[in-house]
Write an enzyme that holds these catalytic residues in place. Structure first.
Site, PDB file in Angstrom:
ATOM      1  N   LYS A  30     -10.093  -4.162  19.194  1.00  0.00           N
ATOM      2  CA  LYS A  30      -8.641  -4.358  19.377  1.00  0.00           C
ATOM      3  C   LYS A  30      -8.183  -3.981  20.789  1.00  0.00           C
ATOM      4  O   LYS A  30      -6.984  -3.917  21.058  1.00  0.00           O
ATOM      5  CB  LYS A  30      -7.874  -3.575  18.302  1.00  0.00           C
ATOM      6  CG  LYS A  30      -8.299  -4.007  16.886  1.00  0.00           C
ATOM      7  CD  LYS A  30      -7.489  -3.397  15.770  1.00  0.00           C
ATOM      8  CE  LYS A  30      -8.123  -3.725  14.424  1.00  0.00           C
ATOM      9  NZ  LYS A  30      -7.189  -4.032  13.359  1.00  0.00           N
ATOM     10  N   ASP A  38      -4.433  -6.861   5.365  1.00  0.00           N
ATOM     11  CA  ASP A  38      -5.343  -7.815   6.017  1.00  0.00           C
ATOM     12  C   ASP A  38      -5.239  -9.207   5.381  1.00  0.00           C
ATOM     13  O   ASP A  38      -5.605 -10.192   5.999  1.00  0.00           O
ATOM     14  CB  ASP A  38      -6.790  -7.319   5.907  1.00  0.00           C
ATOM     15  CG  ASP A  38      -7.043  -6.139   6.848  1.00  0.00           C
ATOM     16  OD1 ASP A  38      -6.481  -6.153   7.959  1.00  0.00           O
ATOM     17  OD2 ASP A  38      -7.761  -5.206   6.448  1.00  0.00           O
ATOM     18  N   PHE A  44      -4.348   3.126  14.773  1.00  0.00           N
ATOM     19  CA  PHE A  44      -4.789   4.077  13.751  1.00  0.00           C
ATOM     20  C   PHE A  44      -5.918   3.414  12.973  1.00  0.00           C
ATOM     21  O   PHE A  44      -5.994   2.184  12.914  1.00  0.00           O
ATOM     22  CB  PHE A  44      -3.642   4.412  12.792  1.00  0.00           C
ATOM     23  CG  PHE A  44      -2.847   5.617  13.209  1.00  0.00           C
ATOM     24  CD1 PHE A  44      -2.001   5.545  14.303  1.00  0.00           C
ATOM     25  CD2 PHE A  44      -2.938   6.812  12.512  1.00  0.00           C
ATOM     26  CE1 PHE A  44      -1.258   6.649  14.702  1.00  0.00           C
ATOM     27  CE2 PHE A  44      -2.202   7.922  12.894  1.00  0.00           C
ATOM     28  CZ  PHE A  44      -1.354   7.848  13.989  1.00  0.00           C
ATOM     29  N   LYS A  58     -13.218  -0.516  15.802  1.00  0.00           N
ATOM     30  CA  LYS A  58     -11.840  -1.042  15.915  1.00  0.00           C
ATOM     31  C   LYS A  58     -11.277  -0.792  17.319  1.00  0.00           C
ATOM     32  O   LYS A  58     -10.532  -1.609  17.848  1.00  0.00           O
ATOM     33  CB  LYS A  58     -10.932  -0.397  14.851  1.00  0.00           C
ATOM     34  CG  LYS A  58     -11.205  -0.931  13.456  1.00  0.00           C
ATOM     35  CD  LYS A  58     -10.382  -0.247  12.382  1.00  0.00           C
ATOM     36  CE  LYS A  58     -10.824  -0.717  10.998  1.00  0.00           C
ATOM     37  NZ  LYS A  58     -10.216  -0.006   9.902  1.00  0.00           N
ATOM     38  N   ASN A  73       0.858  -1.196   0.000  1.00  0.00           N
ATOM     39  CA  ASN A  73       0.000   0.000   0.000  1.00  0.00           C
ATOM     40  C   ASN A  73       0.888   1.237   0.000  1.00  0.00           C
ATOM     41  O   ASN A  73       2.109   1.126  -0.050  1.00  0.00           O
ATOM     42  CB  ASN A  73      -0.942  -0.030   1.217  1.00  0.00           C
ATOM     43  CG  ASN A  73      -0.165  -0.080   2.516  1.00  0.00           C
ATOM     44  OD1 ASN A  73       0.513   0.871   2.880  1.00  0.00           O
ATOM     45  ND2 ASN A  73      -0.227  -1.215   3.207  1.00  0.00           N
ATOM     46  N   LYS A 105       9.046 -17.026 -10.531  1.00  0.00           N
ATOM     47  CA  LYS A 105       8.228 -15.938 -11.067  1.00  0.00           C
ATOM     48  C   LYS A 105       6.981 -16.503 -11.773  1.00  0.00           C
ATOM     49  O   LYS A 105       7.106 -17.443 -12.578  1.00  0.00           O
ATOM     50  CB  LYS A 105       9.085 -15.139 -12.061  1.00  0.00           C
ATOM     51  CG  LYS A 105       8.434 -13.893 -12.560  1.00  0.00           C
ATOM     52  CD  LYS A 105       9.362 -13.147 -13.506  1.00  0.00           C
ATOM     53  CE  LYS A 105       8.581 -12.117 -14.273  1.00  0.00           C
ATOM     54  NZ  LYS A 105       9.343 -11.546 -15.370  1.00  0.00           N
TER      55      LYS A 105
END
Ligand code: PMT
Length: 401
Positions: free
Chosen positions: A343, A279, A325, A339, A210, A289
């Site tokens: 958590k 996730d 976060f 969350k 990301n 490959k």
């Protein structure tokens, strides 16, 4: 800023900018500071010690007549006295000595012995500043937490144009004030931050990741370091510059992050999880490959990664503070609240990553600090400013438990 009673040691080395250091002394004295000047032998060729003695109203320490036995007493005394140790101008020579622990005169001996924050203001010819040896020495010093201001670019005394001019005395004095103003309200605390992006490998050359740059996590780590915490960062892939003076543990995948966190988390007082963790990961990681199949789609099967923050929340130690976060694109507060509970966090920092100036790979953020007590909105600000607000909020939580 009032610097009455603050003890500052100023090392002056041999460069044409040495004359500008006289202004640093007079500005600091004007603010009330007690300034002790150490000059190298070469510096005395540029400016007379009498100038610094008159401006500082203190005896100037030079090597000119000093025997090594004299250094032994004096260097320890000034090294211990300094609240900030400034070297301005700092030549390539003193940077090289500091990087290599060489102590062969009064200044290099004293700076090696000090435990005070060290601020250097390099000044030299552009060729010397950009020389590989100097770059390596600067890197080493920054990694050890030595602070640097400048050099600035412009026309240099030698007639060359480029980087190498000492920063202006006003800017150096401002930086000294900033260092002296630093709160030490996290002294004695162990703080762990996660930063950057995980990489989930598909094959030896491809991965899923990301846009996290590490900027948010590093801003928190730097703020906590400056406020006295003993900081560890577990970082995935980052593009931001790695901050100095901080223990770094590099990891690649979410599973690596999980393993590192399980090892490091139990000894921490505060854990802040700013990393963007995948996730899911490819169900299978090929060791060769993946080849293009002509015609038709390539299907990828993904399997769930461990939820690191949830696992840490389940093993939370009494008195430990956990902050997560939430990177959201919709229903920001509702999703973040869920969350927070799931958590077992004390606070979640919710950022709507669709807003301009917020989220991934920018220097600013917009966030909501969500705790059991409510929500504090944080408007657009630098990631460093937000980091300070997060730390302030952690102190509030700590005072409550
Ligand atoms: O690095 P920058 O470019 O500065 O960008 C900053 C940021 C956008 C990455 C940062 O501000 C941020 O929002 N980080 C959290 C990103 C994220 O993964 O959010 P999430 O809502 O998917 O996860 C919630 C929390 O659980 C996070 O603390 C995350 O670290 C943690 N998590 C998520 C998934 C997982 N498998 N394990 C986890 O521990």
């Amino acid at each position: 800023m009032d610097l009455t009673g603050r003890e500052i040691v100023l090392g002056v080395t041999g460069g044409i900018a040495a004359y500008k250091s006289a202004e640093i002394v007079s500005r600091l004295r004007h603010l009330g500071a007690n300034v002790h000047v150490i000059m190298t032998k070469n510096a005395t060729e540029f400016v007379s010690p009498l100038t610094f003695q008159t401006l500082s109203a203190n005896q100037v320490v030079t090597d000119t007549f000093a025997a090594p036995e004299y250094w032994n007493v004096e260097h320890v005394a000034l090294a211990k006295l300094a609240e900030v140790f400034v070297i301005a101008p700092a030549t390539a020579n003193i940077l090289a000595k500091m990087a290599n622990g060489i102590a062969d005169d009064m200044l290099s001996t004293t700076v090696l012995a000090t435990k005070a924050p060290i601020l250097t203001a390099p000044a030299m010819n552009t060729g010397m500043w950009t020389a590989e040896a100097t770059e390596q020495n600067v890197k080493t010093l920054k990694e050890r937490g030595v602070l640097m201001i400048g050099p600035e670019s412009g026309i240099l005394a030698c007639g060359d144009e480029g980087a190498g001019r000492m920063s202006e005395p006003e800017a150096i004095v401002e930086e000294i004030c900033r260092i002296l103003k630093r709160k030490q309200d996290f002294a004695g605390k162990k703080l762990l931050v996660t930063a950057g992006a995980t990489r989930e490998r598909l094959d030896p050359v491809r991965f899923i990741t990301n846009d996290s740059s590490g900027k948010m996590g590093f801003a928190i780590a730097e703020a906590a370091r400056d406020r006295g915490a003993e900081v560890t960062v577990i970082r995935g892939s980052v593009t931001a510059e790695i901050p100095a003076g901080i223990r770094m543990i590099p990891v690649e995948s979410a599973q690596d992050l999980y393993d590192a966190m399980m090892k490091e988390a139990p000894g921490q007082d505060i854990i802040i999880q700013a990393a963007a963790v995948s996730d899911y990961r490819p169900a299978e990681q090929k060791d060769k490959k993946i080849k293009k199949v002509n015609g038709g789609n390539l299907m990828l099967e993904l399997t769930e990664n461990p939820d690191v923050a949830k696992a840490i929340g389940e093993k939370k130690k009494p008195g430990q503070i956990l902050v997560g976060f939430a990177a959201e694109t919709d229903n920001v507060e509702k999703n973040a609240q869920s969350k927070l509970k799931k958590k077992n966090l004390d606070m979640i920092v919710a950022n709507d990553v669709t807003k301009p100036g917020a989220g991934f790979n920018v220097d600013t953020n917009i966030a909501a600090l969500i705790t059991a007590d409510g929500i504090v909105e944080q408007p657009l600000q630098t990631k460093r400013q937000l980091a300070e607000k997060i730390l302030d909020k952690i102190l509030e939580i700590r005072n409550r438990i």
